[in-house]
Motif scaffolding. Structure first.
Motif, PDB file in Angstrom:
ATOM      1  N   ASP A 116      78.750  50.058 -41.847  1.00 37.34           N
ATOM      2  CA  ASP A 116      77.919  50.055 -43.042  1.00 37.34           C
ATOM      3  C   ASP A 116      76.468  50.086 -42.580  1.00 37.34           C
ATOM      4  N   ILE A 117      75.641  50.908 -43.223  1.00 35.87           N
ATOM      5  CA  ILE A 117      74.235  51.016 -42.829  1.00 35.87           C
ATOM      6  C   ILE A 117      73.536  49.662 -42.876  1.00 35.87           C
ATOM      7  N   SER A 118      74.013  48.750 -43.711  1.00 36.80           N
ATOM      8  CA  SER A 118      73.398  47.427 -43.782  1.00 36.80           C
ATOM      9  C   SER A 118      73.608  46.659 -42.483  1.00 36.80           C
ATOM     10  N   ASP A 119      74.572  47.106 -41.631  1.00 35.54           N
ATOM     11  CA  ASP A 119      74.753  46.486 -40.316  1.00 35.54           C
ATOM     12  C   ASP A 119      73.501  46.655 -39.457  1.00 35.54           C
ATOM     13  N   LEU A 120      72.710  47.691 -39.747  1.00 40.09           N
ATOM     14  CA  LEU A 120      71.508  47.957 -38.963  1.00 40.09           C
ATOM     15  C   LEU A 120      70.298  47.141 -39.425  1.00 40.09           C
ATOM     16  N   LEU A 121      70.380  46.557 -40.621  1.00 36.04           N
ATOM     17  CA  LEU A 121      69.251  45.777 -41.130  1.00 36.04           C
ATOM     18  C   LEU A 121      68.975  44.610 -40.194  1.00 36.04           C
ATOM     19  N   GLY A 122      67.720  44.416 -39.906  1.00 38.54           N
ATOM     20  CA  GLY A 122      67.327  43.332 -39.024  1.00 38.54           C
ATOM     21  C   GLY A 122      67.412  43.693 -37.552  1.00 38.54           C
ATOM     22  N   SER A 123      67.780  44.947 -37.252  1.00 39.43           N
ATOM     23  CA  SER A 123      67.908  45.333 -35.852  1.00 39.43           C
ATOM     24  C   SER A 123      66.566  45.727 -35.233  1.00 39.43           C
ATOM     25  N   VAL A 124      65.539  45.847 -36.064  1.00 37.36           N
ATOM     26  CA  VAL A 124      64.209  46.200 -35.577  1.00 37.36           C
ATOM     27  C   VAL A 124      63.221  45.148 -36.070  1.00 37.36           C
ATOM     28  N   GLU A 125      62.406  44.671 -35.157  1.00 34.23           N
ATOM     29  CA  GLU A 125      61.393  43.692 -35.538  1.00 34.23           C
ATOM     30  C   GLU A 125      60.024  44.357 -35.541  1.00 34.23           C
ATOM     31  N   VAL A 126      59.297  44.179 -36.639  1.00 31.45           N
ATOM     32  CA  VAL A 126      57.960  44.745 -36.772  1.00 31.45           C
ATOM     33  C   VAL A 126      57.063  43.681 -37.374  1.00 31.45           C
ATOM     34  N   ASP A 127      55.897  43.493 -36.765  1.00 29.75           N
ATOM     35  CA  ASP A 127      54.936  42.537 -37.294  1.00 29.75           C
ATOM     36  C   ASP A 127      54.147  43.232 -38.408  1.00 29.75           C
ATOM     37  N   LEU A 128      54.414  42.856 -39.659  1.00 31.30           N
ATOM     38  CA  LEU A 128      53.746  43.473 -40.801  1.00 31.30           C
ATOM     39  C   LEU A 128      52.812  42.490 -41.476  1.00 31.30           C
ATOM     40  N   LYS A 129      51.670  42.980 -41.878  1.00 29.46           N
ATOM     41  CA  LYS A 129      50.710  42.171 -42.623  1.00 29.46           C
ATOM     42  C   LYS A 129      50.884  42.378 -44.131  1.00 29.46           C
ATOM     43  N   SER A 130      51.508  43.519 -44.496  1.00 23.85           N
ATOM     44  CA  SER A 130      51.660  43.881 -45.906  1.00 23.85           C
ATOM     45  C   SER A 130      52.626  42.947 -46.632  1.00 23.85           C
TER      46      SER A 130
ATOM     47  N   ARG B 185      55.732  42.402 -48.439  1.00 22.21           N
ATOM     48  CA  ARG B 185      56.979  43.163 -48.367  1.00 22.21           C
ATOM     49  C   ARG B 185      57.529  43.556 -49.735  1.00 22.21           C
ATOM     50  N   SER B 186      56.999  42.989 -50.790  1.00 19.69           N
ATOM     51  CA  SER B 186      57.429  43.399 -52.131  1.00 19.69           C
ATOM     52  C   SER B 186      56.706  44.676 -52.576  1.00 19.69           C
ATOM     53  N   ASP B 187      55.658  45.056 -51.853  1.00 22.95           N
ATOM     54  CA  ASP B 187      54.911  46.281 -52.140  1.00 22.95           C
ATOM     55  C   ASP B 187      55.339  47.350 -51.130  1.00 22.95           C
ATOM     56  N   TRP B 188      56.404  48.105 -51.460  1.00 19.97           N
ATOM     57  CA  TRP B 188      56.979  49.057 -50.525  1.00 19.97           C
ATOM     58  C   TRP B 188      55.995  50.147 -50.114  1.00 19.97           C
ATOM     59  N   GLU B 189      55.109  50.539 -50.998  1.00 21.72           N
ATOM     60  CA  GLU B 189      54.125  51.570 -50.632  1.00 21.72           C
ATOM     61  C   GLU B 189      53.180  51.055 -49.553  1.00 21.72           C
ATOM     62  N   ALA B 190      52.766  49.801 -49.663  1.00 18.45           N
ATOM     63  CA  ALA B 190      51.890  49.202 -48.655  1.00 18.45           C
ATOM     64  C   ALA B 190      52.624  49.070 -47.321  1.00 18.45           C
ATOM     65  N   VAL B 191      53.884  48.679 -47.375  1.00 11.04           N
ATOM     66  CA  VAL B 191      54.695  48.556 -46.159  1.00 11.04           C
ATOM     67  C   VAL B 191      54.827  49.936 -45.502  1.00 11.04           C
ATOM     68  N   LYS B 192      55.113  50.946 -46.294  1.00 12.34           N
ATOM     69  CA  LYS B 192      55.264  52.313 -45.777  1.00 12.34           C
ATOM     70  C   LYS B 192      53.969  52.784 -45.108  1.00 12.34           C
ATOM     71  N   ARG B 193      52.831  52.554 -45.763  1.00 15.32           N
ATOM     72  CA  ARG B 193      51.539  52.953 -45.186  1.00 15.32           C
ATOM     73  C   ARG B 193      51.304  52.254 -43.856  1.00 15.32           C
ATOM     74  N   GLU B 194      51.578  50.947 -43.820  1.00 17.44           N
ATOM     75  CA  GLU B 194      51.352  50.184 -42.591  1.00 17.44           C
ATOM     76  C   GLU B 194      52.268  50.676 -41.462  1.00 17.44           C
ATOM     77  N   LEU B 195      53.521  50.948 -41.782  1.00 18.44           N
ATOM     78  CA  LEU B 195      54.444  51.455 -40.763  1.00 18.44           C
ATOM     79  C   LEU B 195      54.006  52.817 -40.249  1.00 18.44           C
TER      80      LEU B 195
END
Length: 78
Positions: free
Chosen positions: A46-60, A62-72
């Motif tokens: 299941d693709i959800s098995d991959l959730l949490g497999s990558v760690e990224v330090d985000l300042k955005s 996380r409820s604002d997906w557009e901001a998260v996308k821009r930061e990434l």
């Protein structure tokens, strides 16, 4: 099968299409071991098995997906 492949300036490689045909899964596990890069096909139930497999330090927020996308996107350009 062996082939010399150039690594681009971002550290990316492109695997030959004929190699991809031999994989039983669109997912691979990549490991560095004893100076070698090992790429193995893996089954993911299941693709959800991959959730949490990558760690990224985000300042955005996380409820604002557009901001998260821009930061990434900005992080990938560094």
């Amino acid at each position: 099968m062996k082939k010399v492949i150039k690594v681009d300036d971002k550290g990316k490689i492109e695997l030959p299409a004929e190699w991809i045909k031999h994989l039983n899964s669109p997912f691979v596990e990549i490991e560095v071991q004893d100076g070698k890069i090992i790429i193995e096909a893996v089954e993911v139930e299941d693709i959800s098995d991959l959730l949490g497999s990558v760690e990224v330090d985000l300042k955005s927020d996380r409820s604002d997906w557009e901001a998260v996308k821009r930061e990434l996107l900005l992080k990938t350009k560094k």
